[in-house]
Design a protein around this motif. Structure first.
Motif, PDB file in Angstrom:
ATOM      1  N   LEU A 179      -4.775 -30.809  19.442  1.00 49.46           N
ATOM      2  CA  LEU A 179      -3.662 -31.189  18.579  1.00 49.46           C
ATOM      3  C   LEU A 179      -2.358 -31.093  19.342  1.00 49.46           C
ATOM      4  CD1 LEU A 179      -4.607 -29.342  15.251  1.00 49.46           C
ATOM      5  CD2 LEU A 179      -4.920 -31.763  15.794  1.00 49.46           C
ATOM      6  N   SER A 180      -1.486 -32.042  19.146  1.00 48.67           N
ATOM      7  CA  SER A 180      -0.175 -32.021  19.790  1.00 48.67           C
ATOM      8  C   SER A 180       0.773 -31.133  18.999  1.00 48.67           C
ATOM      9  CB  SER A 180       0.394 -33.438  19.865  1.00 48.67           C
ATOM     10  OG  SER A 180       0.690 -33.913  18.558  1.00 48.67           O
ATOM     11  N   SER A 181       1.897 -30.784  19.627  1.00 47.53           N
ATOM     12  CA  SER A 181       2.902 -29.980  18.928  1.00 47.53           C
ATOM     13  C   SER A 181       3.458 -30.727  17.717  1.00 47.53           C
ATOM     14  CB  SER A 181       4.031 -29.607  19.891  1.00 47.53           C
ATOM     15  OG  SER A 181       4.660 -30.780  20.396  1.00 47.53           O
ATOM     16  N   LYS A 182       3.551 -32.054  17.816  1.00 45.52           N
ATOM     17  CA  LYS A 182       4.043 -32.855  16.694  1.00 45.52           C
ATOM     18  C   LYS A 182       3.113 -32.734  15.496  1.00 45.52           C
ATOM     19  CE  LYS A 182       5.421 -37.558  15.421  1.00 45.52           C
ATOM     20  NZ  LYS A 182       5.549 -38.966  15.889  1.00 45.52           N
ATOM     21  N   GLN A 183       1.784 -32.755  15.738  1.00 51.22           N
ATOM     22  CA  GLN A 183       0.819 -32.620  14.648  1.00 51.22           C
ATOM     23  C   GLN A 183       0.885 -31.246  13.999  1.00 51.22           C
ATOM     24  OE1 GLN A 183      -2.427 -33.990  17.289  1.00 51.22           O
ATOM     25  NE2 GLN A 183      -3.062 -35.332  15.588  1.00 51.22           N
ATOM     26  N   TRP A 184       1.067 -30.201  14.824  1.00 52.87           N
ATOM     27  CA  TRP A 184       1.196 -28.844  14.277  1.00 52.87           C
ATOM     28  C   TRP A 184       2.428 -28.760  13.368  1.00 52.87           C
ATOM     29  CZ3 TRP A 184      -2.102 -25.072  13.881  1.00 52.87           C
ATOM     30  CH2 TRP A 184      -3.148 -24.945  14.798  1.00 52.87           C
ATOM     31  N   LYS A 185       3.534 -29.317  13.841  1.00 54.27           N
ATOM     32  CA  LYS A 185       4.775 -29.233  13.066  1.00 54.27           C
ATOM     33  C   LYS A 185       4.652 -30.009  11.758  1.00 54.27           C
ATOM     34  CE  LYS A 185       9.776 -29.473  13.547  1.00 54.27           C
ATOM     35  NZ  LYS A 185      10.913 -29.747  14.470  1.00 54.27           N
ATOM     36  N   GLN A 186       3.988 -31.167  11.795  1.00 54.99           N
ATOM     37  CA  GLN A 186       3.796 -31.939  10.570  1.00 54.99           C
ATOM     38  C   GLN A 186       2.973 -31.152   9.550  1.00 54.99           C
ATOM     39  OE1 GLN A 186       2.010 -35.501  12.179  1.00 54.99           O
ATOM     40  NE2 GLN A 186       3.979 -36.592  12.311  1.00 54.99           N
ATOM     41  N   GLN A 187       1.943 -30.445  10.032  1.00 55.31           N
ATOM     42  CA  GLN A 187       1.117 -29.647   9.132  1.00 55.31           C
ATOM     43  C   GLN A 187       1.911 -28.489   8.530  1.00 55.31           C
ATOM     44  OE1 GLN A 187      -1.887 -30.278   7.973  1.00 55.31           O
ATOM     45  NE2 GLN A 187      -1.938 -28.379   6.745  1.00 55.31           N
ATOM     46  N   ILE A 188       2.726 -27.860   9.373  1.00 56.64           N
ATOM     47  CA  ILE A 188       3.552 -26.750   8.886  1.00 56.64           C
ATOM     48  C   ILE A 188       4.532 -27.232   7.825  1.00 56.64           C
ATOM     49  CG2 ILE A 188       5.375 -25.136   9.564  1.00 56.64           C
ATOM     50  CD1 ILE A 188       3.917 -24.846  12.254  1.00 56.64           C
ATOM     51  N   LEU A 225       4.923 -26.096   3.893  1.00 57.69           N
ATOM     52  CA  LEU A 225       6.174 -25.522   3.371  1.00 57.69           C
ATOM     53  C   LEU A 225       6.574 -26.127   2.021  1.00 57.69           C
ATOM     54  CD1 LEU A 225       8.360 -25.265   6.617  1.00 57.69           C
ATOM     55  CD2 LEU A 225       7.431 -23.384   5.270  1.00 57.69           C
ATOM     56  N   LYS A 226       5.994 -27.275   1.675  1.00 59.81           N
ATOM     57  CA  LYS A 226       6.230 -27.914   0.372  1.00 59.81           C
ATOM     58  C   LYS A 226       7.715 -28.135   0.098  1.00 59.81           C
ATOM     59  CE  LYS A 226       2.003 -25.993  -1.574  1.00 59.81           C
ATOM     60  NZ  LYS A 226       1.375 -25.162  -2.648  1.00 59.81           N
ATOM     61  N   GLY A 227       8.372 -28.689   1.091  1.00 52.05           N
ATOM     62  CA  GLY A 227       9.768 -29.062   0.914  1.00 52.05           C
ATOM     63  C   GLY A 227      10.779 -28.065   1.430  1.00 52.05           C
ATOM     64  N   ALA A 228      10.353 -26.841   1.740  1.00 48.71           N
ATOM     65  CA  ALA A 228      11.294 -25.846   2.281  1.00 48.71           C
ATOM     66  C   ALA A 228      11.738 -26.263   3.681  1.00 48.71           C
ATOM     67  CB  ALA A 228      10.640 -24.478   2.320  1.00 48.71           C
ATOM     68  N   ASP A 229      12.974 -25.904   4.024  1.00 51.69           N
ATOM     69  CA  ASP A 229      13.510 -26.277   5.335  1.00 51.69           C
ATOM     70  C   ASP A 229      12.813 -25.509   6.453  1.00 51.69           C
ATOM     71  OD1 ASP A 229      15.699 -25.722   7.637  1.00 51.69           O
ATOM     72  OD2 ASP A 229      16.060 -27.676   6.710  1.00 51.69           O
ATOM     73  N   TYR A 230      12.293 -26.264   7.431  1.00 52.21           N
ATOM     74  CA  TYR A 230      11.544 -25.674   8.547  1.00 52.21           C
ATOM     75  C   TYR A 230      12.399 -24.682   9.334  1.00 52.21           C
ATOM     76  CZ  TYR A 230       9.131 -25.606  13.115  1.00 52.21           C
ATOM     77  OH  TYR A 230       8.524 -25.220  14.281  1.00 52.21           O
TER      78      TYR A 230
END
Length: 280
Positions: free
Chosen positions: A14-23, A27-32
């Motif tokens: 998995l790329s870092s982009k995929q990890w961040k998208q999953q996170i 978060l259900k709308g909370a700011d990363y």
């Protein structure tokens, strides 16, 4: 191919982009950034995860492999009892010994009686500055082929106490004399005092390098590795990074003075003075 490799080969990387998208989905709308990113006292924004595809520069700290050893500190008041404690500490798992010697009346021969010299490194922390005593330690090491390291640091004395052992000129003059005659490492940097005084990690590195630079400026005869005593806290990965950065910065500084030796690092857990780890 091992069973472990077979197991992980079944999963796609998995790329870092995929990890961040999953996170962000979790978060259900909370700011990363507001929810998961925090800022350290050094101004470093710490992310919730790190990925190898984000690393652009790899720095080599030149740290020797398998060079960690347990170091026991022993304050020498009664030579016989200190000798017995050193033997006991080695039998109980300590690998190196650090003797703190408060005056010149201590007999090195009596202190080292029956102690193993072949595979053990002995550090001598000296809260005084004496050419004669340094010569005794150096001569004993040469005669018995022992691995001794002296810890002399008049700038550290000034930092801790507000006073030199005598004064700037005389202290540096003595260090020059020790440097010219010593066959063993004789110089140390007391960097732990900066963390204990509240400095963040960037400040600790800056003060430690300035401390080292002052010795390089004033003692051109340095030809042995310098021992740096640091304090470490509980922020595990940051402390590892601090020690690696210290090696890189030390090696960069020494090259400016045309030196070619590494540093030894003694790390002690913050406010726990009895347990040391030495990195040789």
């Amino acid at each position: 191919m091992s069973t472990t490799n077979n197991l992980f080969s079944e999963f796609e990387a998995l790329s870092s982009k995929q990890w961040k998208q999953q996170i962000q989905y979790e978060l259900k709308g909370a700011d990363y950034n507001e929810t998961l990113v925090w800022e350290s006292p050094e101004g470093i924004k710490v992310k919730p995860f790190y990925h190898s595809d984000e690393f652009e520069v790899k720095l080599n700290s030149n740290a020797p492999e398998n060079a960690f050893a347990i170091l026991q500190n022993i304050f020498v008041h009664d030579v016989k009892k200190s000798n017995e404690r050193a033997l006991d500490s080695l039998h109980r798992g300590a690998e190196n010994i650090r003797f703190t010697i408060e005056n010149e009346t201590i007999s090195i021969d009596d202190l080292m009686q029956n102690l193993p010299l072949k595979d053990t490194t002995y550090y001598f922390h000296l809260p005084f500055l004496s050419i004669d005593f340094a010569t005794k330690i150096s001569n004993f090491a040469a005669k018995h082929h022992a691995k001794f390291i002296m810890l002399n640091d008049p700038i550290g004395q000034l930092t801790k106490d507000g006073n030199w052992f005598e004064n700037l000129e005389k202290d540096i003059e003595k260090l020059d004399a020790i440097a010219a005659t010593s066959s063993i490492n004789f110089l140390s940097i007391s960097a732990g005092i900066y963390q204990n005084a509240g400095a963040n990690m960037v400040q600790q590195l800056a003060y430690t390098l300035a401390h080292t630079n002052e010795y390089f400026n004033r003692i051109p005869a340095i030809k042995h590795p310098i021992t740096i005593e640091v304090a470490v806290g509980t922020n595990y990965f940051f402390e590892i990074a601090k020690l690696r950065a210290l090696r890189i910065l030390f090696n960069t500084l020494e090259k400016e003075y045309h030196h070619n030796f590494d540093c030894n690092i003694i790390a002690t857990l913050l406010n726990v003075p009895k347990l040391f780890t030495t990195i040789t």
